[in-house]
Enzyme design. Structure first.
Site, mmCIF file in Angstrom:
data_model
loop_
_atom_site.group_PDB
_atom_site.id
_atom_site.type_symbol
_atom_site.label_atom_id
_atom_site.label_comp_id
_atom_site.label_asym_id
_atom_site.label_seq_id
_atom_site.Cartn_x
_atom_site.Cartn_y
_atom_site.Cartn_z
ATOM 1 N N GLN A 171 31.326 -42.035 2.465
ATOM 2 C CA GLN A 171 32.263 -42.248 3.571
ATOM 3 C C GLN A 171 32.385 -40.963 4.401
ATOM 4 O OE1 GLN A 171 35.498 -43.477 1.011
ATOM 5 N NE2 GLN A 171 35.408 -45.579 1.777
ATOM 6 N N ASP A 203 44.943 -46.217 8.099
ATOM 7 C CA ASP A 203 44.481 -45.636 6.840
ATOM 8 C C ASP A 203 44.475 -44.107 6.915
ATOM 9 O OD1 ASP A 203 43.162 -46.263 4.239
ATOM 10 O OD2 ASP A 203 41.487 -45.150 5.102
ATOM 11 N N GLU A 247 49.742 -44.748 6.617
ATOM 12 C CA GLU A 247 49.672 -44.265 5.237
ATOM 13 C C GLU A 247 49.762 -42.740 5.271
ATOM 14 O OE1 GLU A 247 46.646 -44.547 1.400
ATOM 15 O OE2 GLU A 247 45.831 -44.232 3.393
HETATM 16 C C1 NOJ Z 1 43.199 -45.265 1.583
HETATM 17 C C2 NOJ Z 1 43.060 -46.676 1.111
HETATM 18 O O1 NOJ Z 1 44.335 -47.171 0.786
HETATM 19 C C3 NOJ Z 1 42.123 -46.653 -0.081
HETATM 20 O O2 NOJ Z 1 42.045 -47.905 -0.687
HETATM 21 C C4 NOJ Z 1 40.773 -46.166 0.354
HETATM 22 O O3 NOJ Z 1 39.937 -46.002 -0.773
HETATM 23 C C5 NOJ Z 1 40.884 -44.820 1.064
HETATM 24 N N1 NOJ Z 1 41.939 -44.790 2.036
HETATM 25 C C6 NOJ Z 1 39.603 -44.524 1.781
HETATM 26 O O4 NOJ Z 1 39.518 -45.372 2.900
#
Ligand code: NOJ
Length: 564
Positions: A171, A203, A247
């Protein structure tokens, strides 16, 4: 009542429900949940009282991080259906009074995204600067997923530089100091808003804004919060009712910044990670103190901003903001075995098994979820008390298929069980014992209880909008608070301990002479008091609570006929 405000700022008393299309309902029997299945369950969500549906990532993906690794920001993963199916879901939801938001994952892409493929093909690629590159890796702290990664940087052999990835190495992080990337992000948001979404769950916001890995990043983007403000105003220009639900698992002072302080011009809402973690500490200790302290430490921002309360989400139940000793207390109480823990900081369990299925404590927690100041967010399956599958890998333990019936595959799919990507929960929390069909017919079920809480939450706008006061002088096991708005007050009392207690309540003196009556009624196994309690000259009364008991009460002014 300020009707206009409550409908315009709809997020202030929304009921948010998060689900992954992949695990909700498989309509075509191929073993994977799909949008047609979800379309057929919108009425279920409406019946529960949901007003905002949060869709976890449904975009084309290699699926190495459950969809948070995106290949194409403008698509629908073909396993889940196609655009037509998604648009039907949005339309049907709207028709039933439910807004739809979706995950906006713009901190990174999949390493198979065409931008990254181009970026790594040559240092001269026009896409090179879409990502974050360095000749040498930075020593910039512990990776988010320490079980799989040992650094936030990965060498790209072909071009001889390291790229940044704060999550998995597949990622790569996008570079928001690059104006072209910022344009791409705006276009992505605009696209989904045009299609009918009412905003996004954003996110990993702090990681998105952190450009310390970019060479010269602080000159290129001196004020990353100005960028977040610009995203919010772009959203506002494109959509009158759009929200950014972020988040941000940080300390309070930083969270304040992500709201945009008193201006409230950055995130519309944030998950309250700190109260969530302290709720578990309070449960473990049978002491309301940690939760009270967490709620009182919330920064006071713009009245339009809102906290999103949650008990469980799709990730590990993180306890990273507790001290080591506190975290150990929660581990000992709710997840003593190693397989229940992950990353040294969290639990992979759902609430009911952690509380040994004790209905009193489970109901106490959901009563709190719907009566703490803020907007409640449910993770699918919480409404029926689903458990986890500890045989599944890490965070996948809580991402098991929705349990609709006691039949094969819990009514999730007609496929052979071996075709399901995520195995169902088995044992005492399996679909034979925990499912929607049975609980919908049972007035004493958790489903019926939560549905009743939702109705009362929606009927008492003070819960989402009100000014929060914690009453002093109550036993340490009790959280007693009031929420007051538009001249009316509700009073909430929760006992974290197994021991019954008489709770002395000292309300505002100005409420002397008012009466107090129950909001939660027969559905919660109780009746309104035959004789409402009276507040004495100093605004005091006493309310008895059973072990793990709770009350939602309304303060009724003399002459006020409306008693609910
Ligand atoms: C936060 C997300 O809640 C989680 O599930 C994900 O693995 C990471 N961000 C990376 O996108």
């Amino acid at each position: 009542m300020k009707i206009t405000d409550t409908s315009d700022l709809w997020w202030k008393n929304a009921v948010v429900y998060c689900l992954d299309v992949e695990t909700y309902l498989d309509w075509n029997g191929d073993g994977v949940g799909d949008f047609v299945g979800l379309a057929n369950r919108i009425d279920y969500l409406a019946e529960l009282g949901v007003t905002c549906l949060w869709l976890m990532p449904f975009y084309p993906t290699p699926d190495r991080d459950d969809g948070y690794d995106i290949l194409d920001f403008y698509g629908v993963d073909p396993r889940l259906g196609h655009f037509g199916d998604l648009v039907e879901v949005i339309r049907i939801a709207r028709d039933r009074g439910i807004r739809v938001i979706a995950d906006l994952v713009i901190n990174h892409t999949s390493d198979r995204h065409p931008w990254f493929r181009a970026a790594r093909s040559s240092r001269d690629s026009p896409y090179r600067d879409y990502y974050v590159w360095r000749d040498e890796p930075l020593d910039d702290g512990e990776p988010v997923f320490p079980d799989q990664e040992s650094s936030n940087w990965e060498l790209d052999e072909k071009t001889g530089q390291y790229y940044q990835h704060v999550f998995y190495k597949h990622q790569p992080d996008l570079n928001i100091t690059n104006p072209l990337v910022r344009d791409e992000i705006a276009k992505i948001m605009g696209f989904w808003l045009q299609l009918g979404l009412s905003g996004f769950r954003v996110d990993a916001v702090p990681f998105l804004l952190d450009e310390s890995g970019v060479v010269g990043g602080s000159e290129l983007l001196p004020d990353p919060h100005a960028y977040l403000r610009s995203l919010r105003s772009f959203l506002g220009r494109r959509s009158g009712d759009g929200v950014l639900l972020g988040e941000v698992n940080l300390e309070r002072a930083e969270q304040e910044q992500f709201f945009g302080g008193a201006e409230g011009d950055e995130l519309t809402m944030q998950f309250d990670f700190i109260s969530m973690q302290n709720l578990y500490l309070s449960l473990a200790r049978q002491d309301a103190g940690p939760l009270v302290e967490a709620l009182l430490s919330r920064p006071v921002g713009s009245p339009d901003s809102q906290w999103a309360n949650f008990v469980r989400n799709h990730d590990e139940l993180t306890l990273d903001k507790l001290s080591d000793a506190e975290r150990e207390e929660v581990f000992a109480a709710f997840g003593p075995e190693e397989r229940m823990q992950v990353y040294g900081r969290g639990l992979v369990r759902r609430l009911p098994p952690m509380l040994d299925g004790d209905p009193r404590r489970i109901r106490l927690v959901y009563s709190l979820l719907f009566s703490m100041p803020g907007t409640p967010v449910l993770f699918y399956g919480e409404e029926i008390g689903m458990g986890e599958n500890l045989d599944a890998e890490g965070r996948m333990a809580v991402r098991t298929p929705m349990q609709w019936t006691s039949g094969p595959n819990g009514g999730f799919s007609t496929a052979r069980p071996s075709r399901l990507r995520n195995a169902l929960v088995s044992g005492g929390y399996g679909p034979e014992h925990v499912n929607v069909e049975t609980q919908r017919r049972d007035p004493d079920s958790l489903y019926s209880f939560i549905r009743m809480l939702v109705q009362h939450y929606r009927n008492a706008p003070e819960l989402g909008w009100g000014e929060f006061t914690v009453l002093e002088g109550t036993p340490s096991s009790v959280l007693a608070h009031t929420l007051s708005w538009d001249g009316r007050t509700v009073l909430l009392v929760h006992n974290f301990s197994a021991t019954p207690v008489d709770v002395p309540l000292a309300l505002d003196r100005e409420l002397a002479g008012c009466r107090v009556n129950r909001l939660l009624g027969a559905e919660a196994g109780r009746q309104p008091f035959a004789d409402p309690l009276s507040l004495d000259d100093a605004g005091r009364t006493t309310v008895p609570l059973e072990g793990y008991g709770f009350e939602w009460l309304r303060v009724i002014a003399p002459g006020d006929e409306l008693q609910y």
